[in-house]
Enzyme design. Sequence first.
Site, mmCIF file in Angstrom:
data_model
loop_
_atom_site.group_PDB
_atom_site.id
_atom_site.type_symbol
_atom_site.label_atom_id
_atom_site.label_comp_id
_atom_site.label_asym_id
_atom_site.label_seq_id
_atom_site.Cartn_x
_atom_site.Cartn_y
_atom_site.Cartn_z
ATOM 1 N N MET A 12 11.572 2.752 4.550
ATOM 2 C CA MET A 12 11.237 1.467 4.565
ATOM 3 C C MET A 12 9.938 1.836 3.865
ATOM 4 S SD MET A 12 10.747 -1.577 5.303
ATOM 5 C CE MET A 12 9.418 -2.396 4.873
ATOM 6 N N GLU A 13 9.451 0.827 2.951
ATOM 7 C CA GLU A 13 8.001 1.007 1.858
ATOM 8 C C GLU A 13 6.999 0.608 2.552
ATOM 9 O OE1 GLU A 13 10.190 -2.998 1.337
ATOM 10 O OE2 GLU A 13 10.476 -1.234 1.705
ATOM 11 N N HIS A 41 8.399 0.708 -5.006
ATOM 12 C CA HIS A 41 8.247 -0.528 -3.525
ATOM 13 C C HIS A 41 6.478 -0.799 -3.575
ATOM 14 C CE1 HIS A 41 11.464 -2.209 -3.043
ATOM 15 N NE2 HIS A 41 11.972 -1.462 -1.612
ATOM 16 N N GLY A 85 18.030 3.003 5.282
ATOM 17 C CA GLY A 85 17.671 4.583 4.620
ATOM 18 C C GLY A 85 16.681 5.514 4.534
ATOM 19 N N GLU A 112 14.023 -5.376 -4.382
ATOM 20 C CA GLU A 112 14.874 -4.377 -3.733
ATOM 21 C C GLU A 112 16.032 -4.132 -5.750
ATOM 22 O OE1 GLU A 112 14.587 -3.203 -1.929
ATOM 23 O OE2 GLU A 112 14.128 -3.709 0.038
ATOM 24 N N HIS A 125 12.262 5.136 -4.872
ATOM 25 C CA HIS A 125 12.201 3.918 -3.996
ATOM 26 C C HIS A 125 10.825 3.011 -4.162
ATOM 27 C CE1 HIS A 125 14.886 0.195 -3.942
ATOM 28 N NE2 HIS A 125 14.743 0.569 -2.810
ATOM 29 N N GLU A 126 11.324 3.782 -2.894
ATOM 30 C CA GLU A 126 9.915 3.816 -1.951
ATOM 31 C C GLU A 126 8.585 3.643 -2.429
ATOM 32 O OE1 GLU A 126 11.374 2.013 0.294
ATOM 33 O OE2 GLU A 126 13.542 3.236 0.478
#
Length: 863
Positions: A265-266, A303, A263, A322, A299-300
């Site tokens: 990547m952080e 992180h 989806g 996560e 979300h990312e």
Amino acid sequence: MTQLPKAKYRKDYQAPEFTITDVDLTFNLHPTETRVVSVLKVVRQGNHEKPLVLDGEQLTLLSIKVDGVKVPEDSYQCDEQNLTLDTSLDTFTLEIENSVNPTANEALEGLYLAEDTFCTQCEAEGFRRITYYLDRPDVLAKFTTTVIADLDKFPYVLSNGNKIKQAELDNGKHLATWQDPFPKPCYLFALVAGNFDVLRDKFTTREGRSVDLELFVDKGNLDRADHAMLSLKNAMKWDEERFDLVYDLDIYMVVAVDFFNMGAMENKGLNVFNAKYVLANPKTATDQDFLNVESVIGHEYFHNWTGNRVTCRDWFQLSLKEGLTVFRDQEFSSDLGSRAVNRIQDVRVIRSHQFAEDSGPMAHPIRPDKVVQMNNFYTVTVYNKGAEVIRMIHTLLGETGFQKGMKLYFERHDGNAVTCEDFVKAMEDANGQDFSVFRHWYSQAGTPVVTVEESYDANAKELTLKLKQATASTPGQEQKVPFHIPVKWSAYSEKGERLSLGNNDVLHLKESEASFTFENVAEKPILSLFDNFSAPVKVKRNLTDDELRVLLAHSEDDFSRWDAAQSLFTRIIEKAISNNSEAELSVKTIQACQNLLRANTDPALKALALTLPTASTIADGYKTIPVEAINTQLKSLKIQLAEALESDFTELLNACSSNKPYQLNGDDIARRQLKQICLSYLAELGDATVGNLKQQFEQADNLTDQLGALQASVWANNSVAEPLLNLFEKQWQGEKLVMDKWFSTQALANSEQTVERVKSLMTHPDFSLKNPNRIYSLLAAFTQNQPQFHRADGAGYELIGAIIQQLNASNPQVASRLLSAFVSWRRYDENRQQLMKKQLESLRNLPDLASDLFEKVESCLTE
């Protein structure tokens, strides 16, 4: 296979013999022969007799130097997986030059070139496909990265951190140098080079620092980037206010690419996103797309602290970052939107997908003990159940106590690679708590089943509540010890009045069974247990239909109201299957549904409550899944509800329809959700609803309404379905993210011709087996179509099995995700078992089976 993949065990963890403190990378980008020069400052921290062993895959080694001196060929060994250097030095500078072929990298791990854009994906173990390195998360180094590329083709060259240099070179090339001041593991490395449109903005932190925000999208997509930018700024502000966490670099960049396995990547300071979680405007994205963009952007970003500043010691600790970050993005969405709606949608994921994973051969704790291929453990267990475990900690400590624990966690571990145990210990120590029993949620797989027994003594005015827990065996774990299960609860009279039975709204089940006594209880109460889904458990309880209807009408907990409706519907379906009869919808249940539809409550909650349980949720209640029976009864129940509530659905459909322009706000989203549910029920009534379907499709000024009409017609097999499909295709062909929804709508249709249609759609110009988004939209969606994927003749299995074999060689990570549909093969009837087993055995017999697939196939076929 020439060599079977070997399992790794958490118990065998050992700190690395060497670490790397500083990395200087130079990339000279080329489509088929990119040159990479890495200069590493290496420090020995273990046995002086051990050589330095670096990871490397699909690399061409060109030269090695130690402290500027070329290394003789007899002082190192290089094979397909490792570069081993014999050295007695304790500290030295290692310079390695190698080349890679980005164009040939169809697995989309490491450095790859797709649609004229260079991109990287390094989590979990992709950096070893870029250069030789200690590719493990507990080696943290400061990275400086220089990228050289053609100026015309790749005007933007990006990497982690802050840009410290840029220059034009001879021969039409240019370079940019990026420096990340924070030590990081190599899985957080990122590089992107391409030609983009850029949306720029700024964010001022509470400390007064100005942060440049840059969002890179494919040319022509700038009008779809505003919502992602707004979501990013909202996330940065929310993390300051709710978690006291402030961004730490001068720039934050997001790049949207269409070819991406995950989806998003952080990567530190340079997030790489699947375009579906960035691009959104009302014409080309649904309300749910907008909400997904907000959630994943959040979300990312979150992180940056929970995953980047504090990272994982090893990949067994994946839920450390996560599970915690999913909890944080859930809270972000809940604080900005409807907390009840978000909570219910999160629970639906657990019940539809995670419970099934817990009961299958790949069941694992949120902190696994054994791993063959790490890519297989990016699961709903690690992510979503992991978030539920964090939520239980929050329930036990409260918001103030939880934030105290978070503060101590960062004070202790900022800049380090740590374990799940370190997180739990910080929560314990900050609050003076003992979580010794609670820790079992990290070490045990499986879903606990809580059995409820209630007895009420009218004379003594005393209520006794007995709770018992049991967890079935899972692979490698025959015996289970009790979990610490927090039980949020409330109580109601038969008339729906809230009753006060005590001061504590959370009960604690820590043993195999526990008894709770409530005194001075004037009447037999109806208890609402596990309010807000306070623990990821299944509940066995003998509530009557009347008691469920009281909770549906009167519970003050919105989740429990929804859950009561789901329980009523599930009970009707299970009874019909048991009696081999048609589902019977009682007058009282119809009345309860009418009352809900007419109540002055959130339209989105009405929509969720009237949404029938998924086939997979119903299936979870059976040892042997009755595919046809579940399908038949769900269809029958939906038609009966449509017939019984036709006037209510029609009235609400009209009330929710509006001529005002599309707006993205909570009230309008809720109204559109309810409108869609009404339309989906009315579509079951046949051609009488054609007018409603055509009108909404043709007059829609947004994709939510247009797609809603299309899905209602297709999934009800309405006569207008084909004309609307053709109109949608004509309008949107070439718009890949929109066409993904067209593919999925057809893949999820409950029609005897769905398998054949999916095969045909694979030849469509907008479909490609090289693009994960296309595969997920058509083929992965089809595997979620329970009656058609599990068609009795095995045609669905043959279709997906053949695709998995194709992808095994090109993109095994995506192939492994498709294989998940076969994991529960033993839970079906004998005929289907044999048909699925045949596909699994065909995969097992492949001479070049990828490790991603090997692990799942062996787990499935092991008796």
